[in-house]
Write an enzyme that holds these catalytic residues in place. Structure first.
Site, PDB file in Angstrom:
ATOM      1  CB  ILE A  65      -0.964   0.001   1.211  1.00  0.00           C
ATOM      2  CG1 ILE A  65      -1.826   1.264   1.231  1.00  0.00           C
ATOM      3  CG2 ILE A  65      -0.251  -0.175   2.532  1.00  0.00           C
ATOM      4  CD1 ILE A  65      -2.956   1.223   2.301  1.00  0.00           C
ATOM      5  CB  SER A  66       1.249   4.055  -2.348  1.00  0.00           C
ATOM      6  OG  SER A  66       1.188   3.211  -3.480  1.00  0.00           O
TER       7      SER A  66
END
Ligand code: SAH
Length: 219
Positions: A65-66
């Site tokens: 997840i960025s």
């Protein structure tokens, strides 16, 4: 899940202040969405205490997840008004999908890894997002039946601009995409104006690989 929401709210407010506003992000719609979407529900349960920290987190299958800042920056570059139909490549956790669902009219999201796509869909449907269309497959080819799109966000790093995605960008539309080699890319903002493509580089970045026919080969 009857846990109190107040501590999460406070962590989100702090994330918006210290990671987003402090670094110059100014789009109030994007900032409000980031203050509202429960990011901790999009990370694996043991990592929830870290959900609002200033870095990416693993979500399984070697994907991440960025970082909150990178997601918010990409959304700011898209300049959403609320009327757009947008295409997202790389659903991943579904966190950015949730933000897009709040900021745009319709979201078309594609993920190549089935387990991630299924978890993301479960989380998004659990939160009641009804304007999201899901597909499992190679996003480098876009979603031709639903094209053209007012916005396209690619959440994985491409070796080149995928021609299929450029072709599916509407007049006036913007595409945000990291392009470059495996460990260093440039975040490009590409806009179609009067039929011509205009490009600018927003920043340097590092994303996981965009794997597909018009991306990196598998493996
Ligand atoms: N915005 C997501 C980013 C996840 S990482 C988040 O913050 O959770 C990027 C995702 O892109 C990974 O889940 C990876 O599997 C996916 N991906 C890579 N190549 C793809 C392709 N060709 N089509 C669709 N998804 C792809």
């Amino acid at each position: 899940m009857n846990e109190p929401t107040a501590p999460w709210l406070a962590q989100r407010a702090e994330m918006v202040r210290a990671q987003l506003r402090a670094r110059g992000l100014r789009n109030e719609r994007v900032l409000a969405a980031c203050a509202e979407v429960p990011r901790h529900l999009f990370v694996p349960e043991p990592l929830r205490p870290q959900a609002y920290e200033d870095h990416p987190l693993p979500i399984g299958l070697d994907q991440t997840i960025s970082q909150p800042y990178m997601v918010a920056l990409m959304l700011e570059c898209l300049e959403p008004t609320g009327r757009e139909r947008v295409l997202e490549i790389g659903t991943g956790s579904g966190y950015q999908t949730a933000l897009l669902a709040r900021l745009c009219r319709e979201v078309y999201t594609i993920e190549r890894l089935t387990p991630l796509a299924e978890d993301a869909r479960r989380a998004l449907e659990g939160l009641g997002y009804a304007n999201v269309h899901y597909r499992i497959g190679d996003g480098t080819l876009g979603w031709p039946e639903a094209a053209p799109f007012d916005g396209i966000v690619v959440s994985a790093g491409a070796p080149e601009e995928p021609p299929s995605l450029l072709a599916q960008l509407a007049e006036g539309g913007r595409m945000v995409i990291p392009v470059g080699d495996r460990w260093a890319q440039r975040l490009l903002v590409i806009q179609r104006r009067k039929g011509e493509l205009h490009r600018r580089t927003e920043t340097a970045c590092v994303f996981v690989k965009l794997i597909g026919r018009e991306g990196w080969p598998e493996g």
